[in-house]
Structure formats: C-alpha cells, structure tokens
Design a protein around this motif. Structure first.
Motif, PDB file in Angstrom:
ATOM      1  N   PHE A  67      31.463  36.013  46.152  1.00  0.00           N
ATOM      2  CA  PHE A  67      32.755  36.613  46.515  1.00  0.00           C
ATOM      3  C   PHE A  67      33.085  36.372  47.855  1.00  0.00           C
ATOM      4  N   ALA A  68      34.414  36.500  47.812  1.00  0.00           N
ATOM      5  CA  ALA A  68      35.201  36.478  49.305  1.00  0.00           C
ATOM      6  C   ALA A  68      36.317  37.636  49.361  1.00  0.00           C
ATOM      7  N   VAL A  69      36.267  38.249  50.517  1.00  0.00           N
ATOM      8  CA  VAL A  69      37.272  39.135  50.854  1.00  0.00           C
ATOM      9  C   VAL A  69      38.066  38.605  51.937  1.00  0.00           C
ATOM     10  N   ALA A  70      39.377  38.919  51.659  1.00  0.00           N
ATOM     11  CA  ALA A  70      40.108  38.250  52.939  1.00  0.00           C
ATOM     12  C   ALA A  70      41.654  38.963  52.929  1.00  0.00           C
ATOM     13  N   ARG A  71      42.246  39.355  54.079  1.00  0.00           N
ATOM     14  CA  ARG A  71      43.562  39.810  54.192  1.00  0.00           C
ATOM     15  C   ARG A  71      44.500  38.643  53.618  1.00  0.00           C
ATOM     16  N   ASP A  72      45.678  39.249  52.986  1.00  0.00           N
ATOM     17  CA  ASP A  72      46.677  38.471  52.545  1.00  0.00           C
ATOM     18  C   ASP A  72      47.470  37.914  53.817  1.00  0.00           C
ATOM     19  N   ASN A  77      49.407  44.447  54.387  1.00  0.00           N
ATOM     20  CA  ASN A  77      48.988  45.520  54.125  1.00  0.00           C
ATOM     21  C   ASN A  77      48.047  45.388  52.708  1.00  0.00           C
ATOM     22  N   VAL A  78      47.886  44.127  52.395  1.00  0.00           N
ATOM     23  CA  VAL A  78      46.898  43.588  51.177  1.00  0.00           C
ATOM     24  C   VAL A  78      45.755  42.918  51.694  1.00  0.00           C
ATOM     25  N   VAL A  79      44.676  43.383  50.834  1.00  0.00           N
ATOM     26  CA  VAL A  79      43.266  42.942  51.225  1.00  0.00           C
ATOM     27  C   VAL A  79      42.812  42.089  49.622  1.00  0.00           C
ATOM     28  N   HIS A  80      42.437  40.956  49.433  1.00  0.00           N
ATOM     29  CA  HIS A  80      41.888  40.663  48.215  1.00  0.00           C
ATOM     30  C   HIS A  80      40.447  40.380  48.125  1.00  0.00           C
ATOM     31  N   LEU A  81      39.767  40.495  47.001  1.00  0.00           N
ATOM     32  CA  LEU A  81      38.414  40.161  46.830  1.00  0.00           C
ATOM     33  C   LEU A  81      38.629  39.351  45.754  1.00  0.00           C
ATOM     34  N   GLN A  82      38.025  37.838  46.167  1.00  0.00           N
ATOM     35  CA  GLN A  82      38.090  36.901  45.071  1.00  0.00           C
ATOM     36  C   GLN A  82      36.675  36.916  44.696  1.00  0.00           C
ATOM     37  N   MET A  83      36.486  36.965  43.191  1.00  0.00           N
ATOM     38  CA  MET A  83      35.177  36.870  42.728  1.00  0.00           C
ATOM     39  C   MET A  83      34.891  35.742  41.834  1.00  0.00           C
ATOM     40  N   ASN A  84      33.859  34.957  42.168  1.00  0.00           N
ATOM     41  CA  ASN A  84      33.885  33.637  41.324  1.00  0.00           C
ATOM     42  C   ASN A  84      32.431  33.606  40.879  1.00  0.00           C
ATOM     43  N   SER A  85      31.940  32.712  39.850  1.00  0.00           N
ATOM     44  CA  SER A  85      30.776  32.764  39.144  1.00  0.00           C
ATOM     45  C   SER A  85      30.455  34.273  38.842  1.00  0.00           C
ATOM     46  N   LEU A  86      31.305  34.804  37.981  1.00  0.00           N
ATOM     47  CA  LEU A  86      31.013  36.203  37.622  1.00  0.00           C
ATOM     48  C   LEU A  86      29.794  36.262  36.618  1.00  0.00           C
ATOM     49  N   LYS A  87      29.063  37.183  36.712  1.00  0.00           N
ATOM     50  CA  LYS A  87      27.908  37.563  35.787  1.00  0.00           C
ATOM     51  C   LYS A  87      28.210  38.818  35.214  1.00  0.00           C
ATOM     52  N   PRO A  88      27.398  38.761  33.782  1.00  0.00           N
ATOM     53  CA  PRO A  88      27.781  40.335  33.121  1.00  0.00           C
ATOM     54  C   PRO A  88      27.296  41.277  34.103  1.00  0.00           C
ATOM     55  N   GLU A  89      26.337  41.434  34.776  1.00  0.00           N
ATOM     56  CA  GLU A  89      25.894  42.388  35.748  1.00  0.00           C
ATOM     57  C   GLU A  89      26.881  42.816  36.808  1.00  0.00           C
ATOM     58  N   ASP A  90      28.082  42.113  37.043  1.00  0.00           N
ATOM     59  CA  ASP A  90      29.308  42.445  37.775  1.00  0.00           C
ATOM     60  C   ASP A  90      30.268  43.448  37.223  1.00  0.00           C
ATOM     61  N   THR A  91      30.078  43.752  35.869  1.00  0.00           N
ATOM     62  CA  THR A  91      30.866  44.446  35.127  1.00  0.00           C
ATOM     63  C   THR A  91      30.881  45.815  35.844  1.00  0.00           C
ATOM     64  N   ALA A  92      31.645  46.619  36.167  1.00  0.00           N
ATOM     65  CA  ALA A  92      31.897  47.689  36.804  1.00  0.00           C
ATOM     66  C   ALA A  92      33.412  48.251  37.071  1.00  0.00           C
ATOM     67  N   VAL A  93      33.733  49.246  37.470  1.00  0.00           N
ATOM     68  CA  VAL A  93      35.005  49.804  37.942  1.00  0.00           C
ATOM     69  C   VAL A  93      35.047  49.392  39.644  1.00  0.00           C
ATOM     70  N   TYR A  94      35.923  48.671  40.042  1.00  0.00           N
ATOM     71  CA  TYR A  94      35.924  48.396  41.361  1.00  0.00           C
ATOM     72  C   TYR A  94      36.930  49.157  42.156  1.00  0.00           C
ATOM     73  N   TYR A  95      36.559  49.519  43.249  1.00  0.00           N
ATOM     74  CA  TYR A  95      37.402  50.432  44.202  1.00  0.00           C
ATOM     75  C   TYR A  95      37.351  49.872  45.549  1.00  0.00           C
ATOM     76  N   CYS A  96      38.695  49.827  46.266  1.00  0.00           N
ATOM     77  CA  CYS A  96      39.028  49.749  47.609  1.00  0.00           C
ATOM     78  C   CYS A  96      39.053  51.014  48.217  1.00  0.00           C
ATOM     79  N   ALA A  97      38.397  50.752  49.461  1.00  0.00           N
ATOM     80  CA  ALA A  97      38.238  52.226  50.513  1.00  0.00           C
ATOM     81  C   ALA A  97      38.590  51.636  51.793  1.00  0.00           C
ATOM     82  N   ALA A  98      39.083  52.836  52.585  1.00  0.00           N
ATOM     83  CA  ALA A  98      39.510  52.298  53.912  1.00  0.00           C
ATOM     84  C   ALA A  98      38.986  53.530  55.048  1.00  0.00           C
ATOM     85  N   ARG A  99      38.553  52.952  56.292  1.00  0.00           N
ATOM     86  CA  ARG A  99      38.301  54.022  57.168  1.00  0.00           C
ATOM     87  C   ARG A  99      38.998  53.456  58.435  1.00  0.00           C
ATOM     88  N   ASN A 100      39.331  54.260  59.693  1.00  0.00           N
ATOM     89  CA  ASN A 100      40.011  54.239  60.635  1.00  0.00           C
ATOM     90  C   ASN A 100      39.063  54.473  61.783  1.00  0.00           C
TER      91      ASN A 100
END
Length: 124
Positions: A67-72, A77-100
């Motif tokens: 996986f790779a996380v990067a700003r657009d 105001n956009v951040v991406h999570l590039q997910m490669n070589s996905l596995k069945p155990e990656d199955t989930a609901v994905y959330y983004c979160a922020a802190r200041n």
C-alpha cells in the motif's frame, strides 16, 4: 472539516484499488491523515498515515510494501491510498481519519474526524 472516503469495490486477489479521502470545510494544510480498516467481527485496525506537512508516510506491517499513501498533486484536500497485491484478508471497510495536533498515532481514539467508510472486498 468533513471527510469522505471513496474508491472501494470488489477485486480479485492480486488486484489493485485506489481509495481517496476528500476533505471539505476548513483549510486542510495542518492535518495528519490516517487510514484504518475494520473487518466484520474485528476491531478497527490502523493501515497507513501521512503527515500533511512534508508528506512523511507510515504503514502497518501488514500492508508495508503493498500500500502507498500520498497527497494528490493537484488537489490539496485529497489523500489517496493505493492498494496493490490485494489479499482476501484485506477485505474490510476502510476509513480515513484526521487529527490536527502533532503525532502520528496508530490508535483510532487519537483521531477526531472520520469519514464514512468505503467497502473493499477481495476475493480469492
């Protein structure tokens, strides 16, 4: 600020998906962004994070190298999570979160703003 995650879907093992987290509201420049996931019956798990100023990235051991996380580059105001070589155990609901505030925590309780989640399903 409000966050909206998008880009989830269904993919076969070995495939790729790119998730996006779009922030609206206050200027986004001072935030630390984290990605988490939660599979059915399991606790929410830290996946990756990015320090907004400087772009330093962090990954859990389970996704490091895949996986790779990067700003657009074009949309501040956009951040991406590039997910490669996905596995069945990656199955989930994905959330983004922020802190200041300083820090790059893996604890979900340390984040004060959350997106609504996007489902990723990886079939074998």
């Amino acid at each position: 600020v409000q966050l909206q995650a998008s880009g989830g879907g269904s993919v076969q093992a070995g495939g790729s998906l790119r998730l996006s987290c779009t922030a609206s509201g206050r200027p986004f420049g001072s935030y630390f962004m984290g990605w988490f996931r939660q599979a059915p019956g399991k606790e929410r798990e830290y996946v990756a994070g990015i320090r907004w100023n400087g772009g330093i990235t962090f990954y859990s051991d389970s996704v490091k190298g895949r996986f790779a996380v990067a700003r657009d580059n074009a949309r501040r105001n956009v951040v991406h999570l590039q997910m490669n070589s996905l596995k069945p155990e990656d199955t989930a609901v994905y959330y983004c979160a922020a802190r200041n505030v300083p820090g790059a925590p893996t604890d979900a309780a340390q984040y004060d703003t959350w997106g609504q989640g996007t489902l990723v399903t990886v079939s074998s």
